[in-house]
Design a protein around this motif. Structure first.
Motif, PDB file in Angstrom:
ATOM      1  N   ALA A   8      -2.638  16.825 -10.644  1.00 56.87           N
ATOM      2  CA  ALA A   8      -3.122  15.455 -10.750  1.00 56.87           C
ATOM      3  C   ALA A   8      -2.897  14.276 -11.714  1.00 56.87           C
ATOM      4  O   ALA A   8      -2.838  15.085 -12.776  1.00 56.87           O
ATOM      5  CB  ALA A   8      -4.470  15.447 -10.304  1.00 56.87           C
ATOM      6  N   ASP A   9      -2.379  13.129 -11.481  1.00 60.43           N
ATOM      7  CA  ASP A   9      -2.432  12.441 -12.497  1.00 60.43           C
ATOM      8  C   ASP A   9      -2.909  11.206 -11.949  1.00 60.43           C
ATOM      9  O   ASP A   9      -2.493  10.327 -11.233  1.00 60.43           O
ATOM     10  CB  ASP A   9      -0.683  12.283 -12.624  1.00 60.43           C
ATOM     11  N   GLU A  10      -4.182  10.794 -12.597  1.00 62.12           N
ATOM     12  CA  GLU A  10      -4.877   9.636 -12.367  1.00 62.12           C
ATOM     13  C   GLU A  10      -4.434   8.182 -12.612  1.00 62.12           C
ATOM     14  O   GLU A  10      -4.859   7.258 -12.255  1.00 62.12           O
ATOM     15  CB  GLU A  10      -6.518   9.732 -12.453  1.00 62.12           C
ATOM     16  N   VAL A  11      -3.378   8.062 -13.472  1.00 64.17           N
ATOM     17  CA  VAL A  11      -2.832   7.079 -13.843  1.00 64.17           C
ATOM     18  C   VAL A  11      -1.697   6.615 -13.018  1.00 64.17           C
ATOM     19  O   VAL A  11      -1.512   5.374 -12.598  1.00 64.17           O
ATOM     20  CB  VAL A  11      -2.499   7.060 -15.552  1.00 64.17           C
ATOM     21  N   ASP A  12      -0.698   7.688 -13.213  1.00 67.32           N
ATOM     22  CA  ASP A  12       0.452   7.340 -12.404  1.00 67.32           C
ATOM     23  C   ASP A  12       0.427   7.223 -10.878  1.00 67.32           C
ATOM     24  O   ASP A  12      -0.224   8.101 -10.448  1.00 67.32           O
ATOM     25  CB  ASP A  12       1.878   8.389 -12.911  1.00 67.32           C
ATOM     26  N   ASN A  13       1.097   6.133 -10.337  1.00 69.50           N
ATOM     27  CA  ASN A  13       1.125   6.064  -8.798  1.00 69.50           C
ATOM     28  C   ASN A  13       2.261   5.630  -8.512  1.00 69.50           C
ATOM     29  O   ASN A  13       2.407   4.801  -7.569  1.00 69.50           O
ATOM     30  CB  ASN A  13       0.011   4.930  -8.445  1.00 69.50           C
ATOM     31  N   GLY A  14       3.221   6.086  -9.297  1.00 70.85           N
ATOM     32  CA  GLY A  14       4.782   5.680  -9.000  1.00 70.85           C
ATOM     33  C   GLY A  14       5.647   6.725  -8.610  1.00 70.85           C
ATOM     34  O   GLY A  14       5.206   7.975  -8.097  1.00 70.85           O
ATOM     35  N   ARG A 108       4.448   4.588   1.310  1.00 69.70           N
ATOM     36  CA  ARG A 108       5.536   4.124   0.829  1.00 69.70           C
ATOM     37  C   ARG A 108       6.269   4.986   0.121  1.00 69.70           C
ATOM     38  O   ARG A 108       5.751   6.072  -0.348  1.00 69.70           O
ATOM     39  CB  ARG A 108       5.245   2.820  -0.158  1.00 69.70           C
ATOM     40  N   SER A 109       7.623   4.660  -0.239  1.00 67.57           N
ATOM     41  CA  SER A 109       8.300   5.754  -0.816  1.00 67.57           C
ATOM     42  C   SER A 109       7.916   6.227  -2.308  1.00 67.57           C
ATOM     43  O   SER A 109       8.520   6.981  -3.023  1.00 67.57           O
ATOM     44  CB  SER A 109       9.688   5.238  -0.776  1.00 67.57           C
ATOM     45  N   ASP A 110       7.364   5.131  -3.003  1.00 66.73           N
ATOM     46  CA  ASP A 110       6.935   5.506  -4.478  1.00 66.73           C
ATOM     47  C   ASP A 110       5.597   6.266  -4.396  1.00 66.73           C
ATOM     48  O   ASP A 110       5.028   6.147  -5.438  1.00 66.73           O
ATOM     49  CB  ASP A 110       6.574   3.973  -5.090  1.00 66.73           C
ATOM     50  N   GLY A 111       4.915   6.634  -3.433  1.00 65.92           N
ATOM     51  CA  GLY A 111       3.826   7.487  -3.304  1.00 65.92           C
ATOM     52  C   GLY A 111       2.395   6.700  -2.977  1.00 65.92           C
ATOM     53  O   GLY A 111       1.476   7.188  -2.982  1.00 65.92           O
TER      54      GLY A 111
END
Length: 276
Positions: A8-14, A108-111
């Protein structure tokens, strides 16, 4: 047991890493496809849920739009992210009946998961597919349109949507029929159609300027390449432009006699055999 736990990465959403919501969706696919069992699913789901906020987190600044009016009913929300922390069955579901004009959440494609608006039904009669506006142009008109299975579309409920609607900036809605020319029409249709961008309007590019101090093109100096000279033994025919002009007092140029029988030889028109 099973596949390794989802990191998990709670910051990155890309595109460099999936969001927590995307990890839950992937985990559901693993369970449905038999990649993991129920026990492994419950364990990883608990780990992901522990990193998610207790309640929905919404940033009102994410609703800033470049237009003041739109031709789409939900144009102010289309292409903006849903609040982080929405829970299926509590803030949205996937079974509410859809119709043209419905507000939905779409992967979307960026997650990320962003808002979109249903345009019309798609696919064959027995298929539950819909055309969805997923982006807006800078002038407030719809941008890209996608087809998506109904089961993949999130239907937010009124209670969860209330704080989002309160933060929407004042945008005038002049609703019009959505032009479906921006959807994909196959190879040849896409070749000649106006391009659309899922992220909004086309990016602007600075004009290309020639480099400063560019050297001039190479020019061959005079005298480097000599003029063409005929090979030795080639004599231009008399009277031609290339024939040399005789100088005064010089001996005349010898001219070979024309081909033919010698002078005074009898002219016999009959052919005789070489054996006689």
């Amino acid at each position: 047991a099973g596949v390794p736990p989802v990191q998990a990465d709670e910051v990155d959403n890309g595109p460099t890493g999936p969001s927590l919501e995307r990890q839950l969706l992937n985990l559901n696919k693993f369970l449905v496809n038999g990649v993991i069992d129920q026990e492994e699913y419950d364990r990883q789901r608990a780990e992901i849920k522990a990193q998610m906020p207790d309640g929905p987190v919404f940033d009102p600044s994410s609703l800033a739009r470049p237009f003041k009016s739109t031709t789409v009913r939900w144009g102010a929300l289309v292409d903006t992210k849903i609040p982080q922390g929405w829970v299926e069955g509590q803030d949205y579901d996937r079974v509410t009946k859809l119709e043209p004009g419905s507000l939905v959440g779409i992967n979307r494609s960026d997650g990320s998961i962003r808002f979109g608006q249903v345009v019309k039904a798609a696919g064959l009669l027995w298929e539950d597919r819909w055309k969805v506006v997923v982006s807006m142009k800078d002038d407030g008109k719809p941008g890209a349109i996608r087809e998506e299975d109904a089961v993949m579309l999130l239907r937010p409920n009124k209670e969860a949507l209330a704080p989002v609607l309160e933060a929407v900036p004042p945008i005038t809605v002049n609703e019009q029929d959505v032009d479906l020319s921006s959807e994909s029409k196959g190879l040849f249709g896409s070749m000649f159609a106006e391009p659309v961008y899922e992220g909004g309007s086309a990016p602007s590019l600075a004009p290309i300027e020639p480099p400063v101090g560019q050297p001039p093109k190479a020019v061959v100096p005079q005298g480097i390449i000599p003029k063409a000279v005929p090979p030795p033994g080639v004599i231009p025919p008399p009277g031609s432009a290339q024939a040399p002009v005789p100088q005064a007092g010089a001996a005349p140029t010898a001219v070979p006699p024309p081909a033919g029988p010698p002078a005074g030889a009898p002219q016999d028109s009959k052919k005789t055999s070489g054996w006689l």
